[in-house]
Design a protein around this motif. Structure first.
Motif, PDB file in Angstrom:
ATOM      1  N   ASP A 145       0.810  -1.223  -0.085  1.00 33.00           N
ATOM      2  CA  ASP A 145      -0.125  -0.053  -0.026  1.00 33.00           C
ATOM      3  C   ASP A 145       0.771   1.221  -0.048  1.00 33.00           C
ATOM      4  O   ASP A 145       0.609   2.168  -0.566  1.00 33.00           O
ATOM      5  CB  ASP A 145      -0.904   0.049   1.238  1.00 33.00           C
ATOM      6  CG  ASP A 145      -1.994  -1.043   1.143  1.00 33.00           C
ATOM      7  OD1 ASP A 145      -2.371  -1.499  -0.055  1.00 33.00           O
ATOM      8  OD2 ASP A 145      -2.690  -1.509   1.980  1.00 33.00           O
ATOM      9  N   PHE A 146       1.832   1.164   0.938  1.00 34.97           N
ATOM     10  CA  PHE A 146       2.876   2.292   0.804  1.00 34.97           C
ATOM     11  C   PHE A 146       3.503   2.624  -0.563  1.00 34.97           C
ATOM     12  O   PHE A 146       3.743   3.607  -1.020  1.00 34.97           O
ATOM     13  CB  PHE A 146       3.850   2.448   1.980  1.00 34.97           C
ATOM     14  CG  PHE A 146       3.398   2.622   3.344  1.00 34.97           C
ATOM     15  CD1 PHE A 146       2.923   4.048   3.560  1.00 34.97           C
ATOM     16  CD2 PHE A 146       3.076   1.711   4.162  1.00 34.97           C
ATOM     17  CE1 PHE A 146       2.539   4.337   4.795  1.00 34.97           C
ATOM     18  CE2 PHE A 146       2.571   2.138   5.580  1.00 34.97           C
ATOM     19  CZ  PHE A 146       2.370   3.466   5.722  1.00 34.97           C
ATOM     20  N   ARG A 183       2.414   1.638  -3.502  1.00 33.79           N
ATOM     21  CA  ARG A 183       1.440   2.084  -4.461  1.00 33.79           C
ATOM     22  C   ARG A 183       1.261   3.718  -4.264  1.00 33.79           C
ATOM     23  O   ARG A 183       1.506   4.326  -5.328  1.00 33.79           O
ATOM     24  CB  ARG A 183       0.050   1.504  -4.389  1.00 33.79           C
ATOM     25  CG  ARG A 183      -0.835   2.224  -5.377  1.00 33.79           C
ATOM     26  CD  ARG A 183      -2.376   1.697  -4.830  1.00 33.79           C
ATOM     27  NE  ARG A 183      -2.799   0.249  -5.052  1.00 33.79           N
ATOM     28  CZ  ARG A 183      -2.904  -0.516  -3.900  1.00 33.79           C
ATOM     29  NH1 ARG A 183      -2.799   0.189  -2.619  1.00 33.79           N
ATOM     30  NH2 ARG A 183      -3.027  -1.593  -3.812  1.00 33.79           N
ATOM     31  N   GLN A 184       1.455   4.112  -3.040  1.00 36.37           N
ATOM     32  CA  GLN A 184       1.326   5.618  -2.886  1.00 36.37           C
ATOM     33  C   GLN A 184       2.427   6.313  -3.493  1.00 36.37           C
ATOM     34  O   GLN A 184       2.412   7.337  -3.858  1.00 36.37           O
ATOM     35  CB  GLN A 184       0.923   5.831  -1.348  1.00 36.37           C
ATOM     36  CG  GLN A 184       0.771   7.224  -0.920  1.00 36.37           C
ATOM     37  CD  GLN A 184       0.682   7.265   0.500  1.00 36.37           C
ATOM     38  OE1 GLN A 184      -0.427   7.951   1.073  1.00 36.37           O
ATOM     39  NE2 GLN A 184       1.760   7.216   1.370  1.00 36.37           N
ATOM     40  N   CYS A 185       3.775   5.741  -3.266  1.00 40.08           N
ATOM     41  CA  CYS A 185       4.966   6.277  -3.442  1.00 40.08           C
ATOM     42  C   CYS A 185       5.170   6.461  -4.955  1.00 40.08           C
ATOM     43  O   CYS A 185       5.257   7.567  -5.433  1.00 40.08           O
ATOM     44  CB  CYS A 185       6.128   5.352  -2.816  1.00 40.08           C
ATOM     45  SG  CYS A 185       7.839   5.784  -3.463  1.00 40.08           S
ATOM     46  N   ALA A 214       2.740   6.532  -7.216  1.00 38.10           N
ATOM     47  CA  ALA A 214       1.925   7.153  -7.592  1.00 38.10           C
ATOM     48  C   ALA A 214       2.177   8.777  -7.509  1.00 38.10           C
ATOM     49  O   ALA A 214       1.703   9.550  -8.554  1.00 38.10           O
ATOM     50  CB  ALA A 214       0.175   6.937  -6.991  1.00 38.10           C
ATOM     51  N   SER A 215       3.113   9.053  -6.623  1.00 39.36           N
ATOM     52  CA  SER A 215       3.363  10.165  -6.330  1.00 39.36           C
ATOM     53  C   SER A 215       4.807  10.855  -7.074  1.00 39.36           C
ATOM     54  O   SER A 215       4.973  12.030  -7.338  1.00 39.36           O
ATOM     55  CB  SER A 215       3.917  10.471  -4.925  1.00 39.36           C
ATOM     56  OG  SER A 215       5.069   9.869  -4.378  1.00 39.36           O
ATOM     57  N   ASP A 249       8.091   3.812   1.622  1.00 41.39           N
ATOM     58  CA  ASP A 249       7.179   4.414   2.572  1.00 41.39           C
ATOM     59  C   ASP A 249       7.289   5.908   2.516  1.00 41.39           C
ATOM     60  O   ASP A 249       7.105   6.534   3.658  1.00 41.39           O
ATOM     61  CB  ASP A 249       7.217   3.967   3.953  1.00 41.39           C
ATOM     62  CG  ASP A 249       8.651   4.057   4.676  1.00 41.39           C
ATOM     63  OD1 ASP A 249       9.684   4.437   4.022  1.00 41.39           O
ATOM     64  OD2 ASP A 249       8.914   3.877   5.991  1.00 41.39           O
ATOM     65  N   LYS A 300       6.079   9.698   0.284  1.00 40.98           N
ATOM     66  CA  LYS A 300       5.104  10.450  -0.645  1.00 40.98           C
ATOM     67  C   LYS A 300       5.786  11.380  -1.159  1.00 40.98           C
ATOM     68  O   LYS A 300       6.264  12.464  -0.059  1.00 40.98           O
ATOM     69  CB  LYS A 300       4.009  10.723  -0.127  1.00 40.98           C
ATOM     70  CG  LYS A 300       2.996  11.458  -1.097  1.00 40.98           C
ATOM     71  CD  LYS A 300       1.667  11.845  -0.366  1.00 40.98           C
ATOM     72  CE  LYS A 300       0.581  12.319  -1.331  1.00 40.98           C
ATOM     73  NZ  LYS A 300      -0.678  12.679  -0.718  1.00 40.98           N
TER      74      LYS A 300
END
Length: 275
Positions: A21-22, A24-26, A28-29, A93, A95
Motif C-alpha cells: 500500500d505504501f 502504491r502511494q509512493c 503514484a506520487s 514508505d 510520498k
C-alpha cells in the motif's frame, strides 16, 4: 532511421519488502517524465506487491530478489539496470510532493561540487524527520544525543528553513551523482541496514564533494512502516558499531571503544523497552 532514445537523467530506486500500500502511494506520487527511470527492487515480498506494480505501474522496471537481502544489498541490486546520470534512493514508505524531483535534479546540475543532496523530510504529523539532515556520529555528538541534549548528530544547530551543507542524510531520500556512486562502489555491504547512508555521505565528503540539504521541496516519510522492531533495532546498533570501527577506532584508546559499545547496547535495550 530509428529515433535515438532520450538520455536517462534520473534513476529512482525504490526498495520494497511487503509494503504494497505504501509502495502504491509512493509510485503514484512520482512524476512521469520520459528521462526518469523508476526501478522497484523487491526483497521477496509475499503481500502482492509485485502483482500490484505490474498492473498499476507497467512502466516501472522490476528487480526481484529471491530472499530478503537487506537494505544495502537490495539497493545495490539496481546497479545492473540503473541508467541515470543521477540515482535517487527512495524509501517505499514515502510520498513525494510535486516539483520535488525536478527541483532537486536542477539543484545538482547547478553545482558540480554537490555530490549528494536531500530535501525536507516530514513525518505524517508534520514534524521533521531528523535523519534528513544530521552530523556524523562522533563520540561527542553521540553522547550528547543519547543524553537527550542538543547535538548535531540530529542537526540541532542547523537551520531547517535554509539550504545548507550537512554531514549526512537519510537513505530514505538520497540523491547522488552516478559517477560518484561508481567511484565509492555503491552502498557498503558491511551494513545490513542503517548506517549505510552515513557511510556513503562520509565517503563522498572524503572525495571533496558536498552533501547538501534543500528544504525548498519536500517528501512525507511514513517512518517505521516496514520495520520489525527487534530486527531493525539490532541492525541499527550493529551499524553504529561498524561505523565506529571504520572511522573512529584508531583515533581513541581501546578502553574507549568498550565504553562506546556498552553505551550502544544500553541504548538498544532502552529502545526495545519503548517499542
Amino acid at each position: 532511421m530509428k529515433k535515438q532514445l532520450e538520455k536517462t537523467k534520473l534513476s529512482i530506486v525504490v526498495l520494497n519488502r511487503n509494503t504494497k500500500d505504501f509502495l502504491r502511494q509512493c509510485l503514484a506520487s512520482l512524476p512521469q517524465i520520459e528521462s526518469y527511470q523508476i526501478i522497484v527492487v523487491d526483497n521477496a515480498s509475499t503481500d502482492g506487491s509485485i502483482a500490484m506494480v505490474k498492473k498499476k505501474f507497467p512502466k516501472v522496471e522490476l528487480v526481484l530478489n529471491s530472499e530478503n537481502i537487506g537494505f544495502t544489498r537490495g539497493n545495490n541490486a539496481a546497479r545492473k539496470v540503473a541508467r541515470g546520470e543521477y540515482l535517487l534512493f527512495l524509501n517505499s514508505d514515502t510520498k513525494v510532493f510535486p516539483k520535488t524531483l525536478e527541483t532537486m535534479v536542477q539543484f545538482m546540475d547547478e553545482d558540480p561540487k554537490i555530490g549528494i543532496s536531500t530535501c525536507l523530510s516530514l513525518l505524517p504529523s508534520g514534524k521533521l524527520y531528523y535523519a534528513c539532515h544530521r552530523g556524523f556520529p562522533t563520540p561527542w555528538n553521540s553522547l550528547l544525543y543519547f543524553l537527550g541534549l542538543p547535538s548535531n548528530y540530529n542537526g540541532s544547530f542547523w537551520p531547517i528553513n535554509k539550504i545548507h551543507e550537512i554531514d549526512a542524510c537519510s537513505g530514505s531520500f538520497l540523491l547522488i551523482r552516478r559517477t560518484l556512486l561508481e567511484e565509492i562502489n555503491w552502498f557498503d555491504e558491511d551494513y545490513f541496514a542503517y548506517g549505510e547512508d552515513i557511510e556513503m555521505c562520509y565517503q563522498v565528503k572524503k572525495l571533496g564533494y558536498k552533501v547538501m540539504f534543500n528544504p525548498t521541496v519536500k517528501i512525507i516519510h511514513f517512518w517505521r512502516s516496514s520495520k520489525g522492531t527487534k530486527q531493525w533495532n539490532d541492525a541499527r546498533s550493529q551499524a553504529m558499531k561498524i561505523f565506529y570501527d571504520k572511522h573512529y577506532h584508531q583515533k581513541y584508546p581501546e578502553l574507549f571503544r568498550s565504553i562506546v559499545f556498552k553505551g550502544i547496547d544500553l541504548m538498544n535495550k532502552l529502545r526495545r523497552g519503548k517499542d
